[in-house]
Design a protein around this motif. Structure first.
Motif, PDB file in Angstrom:
ATOM      1  N   ALA A  27       0.978  -1.421   0.096  1.00 22.41           N
ATOM      2  CA  ALA A  27       0.066  -0.076  -0.099  1.00 22.41           C
ATOM      3  C   ALA A  27       0.754   1.275  -0.037  1.00 22.41           C
ATOM      4  CB  ALA A  27      -0.933   0.107   1.248  1.00 22.41           C
ATOM      5  N   GLU A  28       2.013   1.306   0.791  1.00 19.34           N
ATOM      6  CA  GLU A  28       2.761   2.331   0.663  1.00 19.34           C
ATOM      7  C   GLU A  28       3.471   2.563  -0.620  1.00 19.34           C
ATOM      8  OE1 GLU A  28       4.978   2.922   4.904  1.00 19.34           O
ATOM      9  OE2 GLU A  28       4.797   0.891   4.699  1.00 19.34           O
ATOM     10  N   LEU A  29       3.821   1.531  -1.233  1.00 17.58           N
ATOM     11  CA  LEU A  29       4.722   1.850  -2.536  1.00 17.58           C
ATOM     12  C   LEU A  29       3.438   1.960  -3.650  1.00 17.58           C
ATOM     13  CD1 LEU A  29       6.555  -1.759  -2.562  1.00 17.58           C
ATOM     14  CD2 LEU A  29       7.547   0.347  -2.746  1.00 17.58           C
ATOM     15  N   THR A  30       2.285   1.735  -3.634  1.00 22.09           N
ATOM     16  CA  THR A  30       1.240   2.280  -4.237  1.00 22.09           C
ATOM     17  C   THR A  30       1.159   3.748  -4.073  1.00 22.09           C
ATOM     18  OG1 THR A  30       0.257   0.068  -4.434  1.00 22.09           O
ATOM     19  CG2 THR A  30      -1.233   1.929  -4.743  1.00 22.09           C
ATOM     20  N   ALA A  31       0.863   4.156  -2.933  1.00 21.81           N
ATOM     21  CA  ALA A  31       0.624   5.668  -2.501  1.00 21.81           C
ATOM     22  C   ALA A  31       1.853   6.464  -3.079  1.00 21.81           C
ATOM     23  CB  ALA A  31       0.683   5.791  -1.213  1.00 21.81           C
ATOM     24  N   LEU A  32       3.230   5.831  -3.168  1.00 21.18           N
ATOM     25  CA  LEU A  32       4.385   6.566  -3.665  1.00 21.18           C
ATOM     26  C   LEU A  32       4.440   6.725  -5.027  1.00 21.18           C
ATOM     27  CD1 LEU A  32       7.446   5.309  -1.606  1.00 21.18           C
ATOM     28  CD2 LEU A  32       6.387   7.535  -1.582  1.00 21.18           C
ATOM     29  N   ASP A  33       3.786   5.643  -5.412  1.00 20.57           N
ATOM     30  CA  ASP A  33       3.793   5.614  -7.245  1.00 20.57           C
ATOM     31  C   ASP A  33       2.710   6.303  -7.758  1.00 20.57           C
ATOM     32  OD1 ASP A  33       5.088   4.620  -9.460  1.00 20.57           O
ATOM     33  OD2 ASP A  33       3.655   3.217  -9.951  1.00 20.57           O
ATOM     34  N   GLN A  34       1.732   6.553  -6.862  1.00 14.31           N
ATOM     35  CA  GLN A  34       0.368   7.347  -7.412  1.00 14.31           C
ATOM     36  C   GLN A  34       0.978   8.848  -7.348  1.00 14.31           C
ATOM     37  OE1 GLN A  34      -2.541   6.180  -4.523  1.00 14.31           O
ATOM     38  NE2 GLN A  34      -3.584   4.815  -5.986  1.00 14.31           N
ATOM     39  N   ARG A  35       1.902   9.150  -6.668  1.00 16.28           N
ATOM     40  CA  ARG A  35       2.319  10.666  -6.565  1.00 16.28           C
ATOM     41  C   ARG A  35       3.606  10.764  -7.494  1.00 16.28           C
ATOM     42  NH1 ARG A  35       3.879  11.637  -0.633  1.00 16.28           N
ATOM     43  NH2 ARG A  35       4.238  13.656  -1.282  1.00 16.28           N
ATOM     44  N   ALA A  36       4.097   9.688  -7.863  1.00 15.60           N
ATOM     45  CA  ALA A  36       5.195   9.879  -8.889  1.00 15.60           C
ATOM     46  C   ALA A  36       5.430   8.876  -9.819  1.00 15.60           C
ATOM     47  CB  ALA A  36       6.669   9.864  -7.779  1.00 15.60           C
ATOM     48  N   GLY A  37       4.324   8.274 -10.507  1.00 13.56           N
ATOM     49  CA  GLY A  37       4.753   7.236 -11.353  1.00 13.56           C
ATOM     50  C   GLY A  37       3.141   7.115 -11.741  1.00 13.56           C
ATOM     51  N   ASP A  38       3.006   5.760 -12.255  1.00 10.81           N
ATOM     52  CA  ASP A  38       1.778   5.173 -12.769  1.00 10.81           C
ATOM     53  C   ASP A  38       0.966   4.731 -11.669  1.00 10.81           C
ATOM     54  OD1 ASP A  38       2.230   5.823 -15.380  1.00 10.81           O
ATOM     55  OD2 ASP A  38       3.525   3.922 -15.758  1.00 10.81           O
ATOM     56  N   GLY A  39       1.169   4.663 -10.562  1.00  6.35           N
ATOM     57  CA  GLY A  39       0.218   4.115  -9.620  1.00  6.35           C
ATOM     58  C   GLY A  39       0.381   2.412  -9.353  1.00  6.35           C
ATOM     59  N   ASP A  40       0.830   1.733 -10.315  1.00  8.61           N
ATOM     60  CA  ASP A  40       0.930   0.359 -10.244  1.00  8.61           C
ATOM     61  C   ASP A  40       2.027  -0.529  -9.790  1.00  8.61           C
ATOM     62  OD1 ASP A  40       2.804   0.805 -12.252  1.00  8.61           O
ATOM     63  OD2 ASP A  40       1.488  -0.231 -14.132  1.00  8.61           O
ATOM     64  N   PHE A  41       3.064   0.522  -9.308  1.00  5.62           N
ATOM     65  CA  PHE A  41       4.241  -0.396  -8.711  1.00  5.62           C
ATOM     66  C   PHE A  41       4.191  -1.422  -7.672  1.00  5.62           C
ATOM     67  CE2 PHE A  41       8.314  -0.538  -6.411  1.00  5.62           C
ATOM     68  CZ  PHE A  41       9.145  -1.302  -7.377  1.00  5.62           C
ATOM     69  N   GLY A  42       3.403  -0.887  -6.688  1.00  7.00           N
ATOM     70  CA  GLY A  42       3.204  -1.601  -5.698  1.00  7.00           C
ATOM     71  C   GLY A  42       2.560  -3.077  -6.135  1.00  7.00           C
ATOM     72  N   THR A  43       1.607  -2.929  -6.870  1.00  8.73           N
ATOM     73  CA  THR A  43       0.806  -4.117  -7.359  1.00  8.73           C
ATOM     74  C   THR A  43       1.600  -4.911  -8.262  1.00  8.73           C
ATOM     75  OG1 THR A  43      -1.355  -2.982  -7.515  1.00  8.73           O
ATOM     76  CG2 THR A  43      -1.198  -4.766  -8.898  1.00  8.73           C
ATOM     77  N   ASN A  44       2.373  -4.220  -9.127  1.00  9.99           N
ATOM     78  CA  ASN A  44       3.354  -5.217  -9.919  1.00  9.99           C
ATOM     79  C   ASN A  44       4.585  -5.927  -9.188  1.00  9.99           C
ATOM     80  OD1 ASN A  44       1.872  -4.270 -12.355  1.00  9.99           O
ATOM     81  ND2 ASN A  44       3.468  -2.729 -12.776  1.00  9.99           N
ATOM     82  N   LEU A  45       4.951  -5.270  -7.993  1.00  9.00           N
ATOM     83  CA  LEU A  45       6.049  -5.933  -7.589  1.00  9.00           C
ATOM     84  C   LEU A  45       5.547  -7.189  -6.545  1.00  9.00           C
ATOM     85  CD1 LEU A  45       9.220  -5.403  -6.930  1.00  9.00           C
ATOM     86  CD2 LEU A  45       8.638  -4.294  -4.847  1.00  9.00           C
ATOM     87  N   ALA A  46       4.066  -6.811  -5.989  1.00  5.92           N
ATOM     88  CA  ALA A  46       3.728  -7.974  -5.304  1.00  5.92           C
ATOM     89  C   ALA A  46       3.111  -9.166  -6.200  1.00  5.92           C
ATOM     90  CB  ALA A  46       2.308  -7.408  -4.606  1.00  5.92           C
ATOM     91  N   THR A  47       2.658  -9.015  -7.612  1.00  7.12           N
ATOM     92  CA  THR A  47       2.348  -9.851  -8.597  1.00  7.12           C
ATOM     93  C   THR A  47       3.592 -10.653  -8.794  1.00  7.12           C
ATOM     94  OG1 THR A  47       0.595  -8.727  -9.392  1.00  7.12           O
ATOM     95  CG2 THR A  47       1.798 -10.281 -10.652  1.00  7.12           C
ATOM     96  N   GLY A  48       4.775  -9.700  -8.920  1.00  4.75           N
ATOM     97  CA  GLY A  48       6.042 -10.573  -9.202  1.00  4.75           C
ATOM     98  C   GLY A  48       6.567 -11.593  -8.159  1.00  4.75           C
ATOM     99  N   VAL A  49       6.608 -11.161  -6.954  1.00  8.97           N
ATOM    100  CA  VAL A  49       7.004 -12.016  -5.739  1.00  8.97           C
ATOM    101  C   VAL A  49       5.824 -13.279  -5.571  1.00  8.97           C
ATOM    102  CG1 VAL A  49       8.383 -10.483  -4.739  1.00  8.97           C
ATOM    103  CG2 VAL A  49       6.099 -10.538  -3.905  1.00  8.97           C
ATOM    104  N   ARG A  50       4.589 -12.895  -5.799  1.00  9.51           N
ATOM    105  CA  ARG A  50       3.863 -14.156  -5.816  1.00  9.51           C
ATOM    106  C   ARG A  50       4.075 -15.035  -6.932  1.00  9.51           C
ATOM    107  NH1 ARG A  50      -0.356 -10.969  -5.847  1.00  9.51           N
ATOM    108  NH2 ARG A  50      -0.465 -10.430  -3.508  1.00  9.51           N
ATOM    109  N   ALA A  51       4.301 -14.506  -8.050  1.00  6.30           N
ATOM    110  CA  ALA A  51       4.516 -15.624  -9.230  1.00  6.30           C
ATOM    111  C   ALA A  51       5.580 -16.289  -8.708  1.00  6.30           C
ATOM    112  CB  ALA A  51       4.634 -14.885 -10.611  1.00  6.30           C
TER     113      ALA A  51
END
Length: 222
Positions: A27-51
């Motif tokens: 959630a913190e990663l997502t909040a950071l990326d919503q302010r300085a990116g596309d807002g999907d970094f937290g989700t993408n990183l979580a998807t990666g480690v889950r896979a």
């Protein structure tokens, strides 16, 4: 007890702790990326480690460090979209190759070589340099710390790499982005640490244990 090299079990435990860190801070990663990116970094990183976790569950428990890190590379290179997945995949791929070249255990020398090779690959593919406000700003000092660690045990070397990466993360807050989505935001991204750099720091820091929250690392006291 310190060891001269991580075996397969220790490497797998590091990866599991990294996943725990990502889940705890998503959630913190997502909040950071919503302010300085596309807002999907937290989700993408979580998807990666889950896979990666699903792939590791199908890997023999006796697998060595090279295979474990190779599994991480496969998950991030094949399963994650966007920019971050392939870049993290390149780092894991380089670490896997260095581990394979070093013998049965993951030594500090292999960590230094793999991180340096991963950094070079990421810079080549992403065309980013230190100071551009990207994950390179955390990976570059981590690589330097590992090079300087010499014959220190991997746990000690990774702790210094994590310290360097977190310093790099904090430095990105004062940088103007020259690459990626944040570069389009101009001054609106100033004061915000780069999420990709945070992900790199989480990876190295998780060698010592899961990171439950970003705040103490982004805004240390004392």
């Amino acid at each position: 007890m310190t060891t001269a090299a991580f075996d397969g079990t220790q490497t797998r435990e590091w990866i599991r702790r990294f996943a725990d860190s990502v889940y705890a801070t998503e959630a913190e990663l997502t909040a950071l990326d919503q302010r300085a990116g596309d807002g999907d970094f937290g989700t993408n990183l979580a998807t990666g480690v889950r896979a990666a976790g699903l792939l590791l569950d199908r890997t023999d428990e006796s697998a060595g460090p090279a295979e474990t890190l190779g599994t991480m590379a496969t998950a991030f290179l094949d399963e994650i979209g966007g920019t971050s997945g392939p870049l993290f995949g390149l780092l894991f791929q380089a670490l896997s190759r260095a581990a394979a070249d070093s013998g049965p255990g993951l030594t500090t020398a292999a960590l230094a070589d793999g991180t340096a090779q991963g950094l070079a690959a990421i810079r080549r593919v992403g065309d980013a340099s230190p100071g551009d406000k990207t994950l390179v700003d955390a990976l570059d000092p981590a690589a330097a710390a590992l090079r300087a660690a010499g014959t220190a045990p991997p746990a000690t070397a990774l702790a210094t790499a994590a310290d360097g990466a977190w310093r790099g993360v904090r430095d990105t807050a004062s940088l103007s982005a020259r690459m990626g989505r944040a570069s389009y935001l101009g001054e609106r991204a100033t004061g915000i640490p780069d999420p990709g750099a945070v992900g790199i720091a989480l990876f190295f820091a998780s060698a010592a244990g899961p990171v439950p929250a970003l705040g103490p690392h982004l805004h240390p006291t004392g």
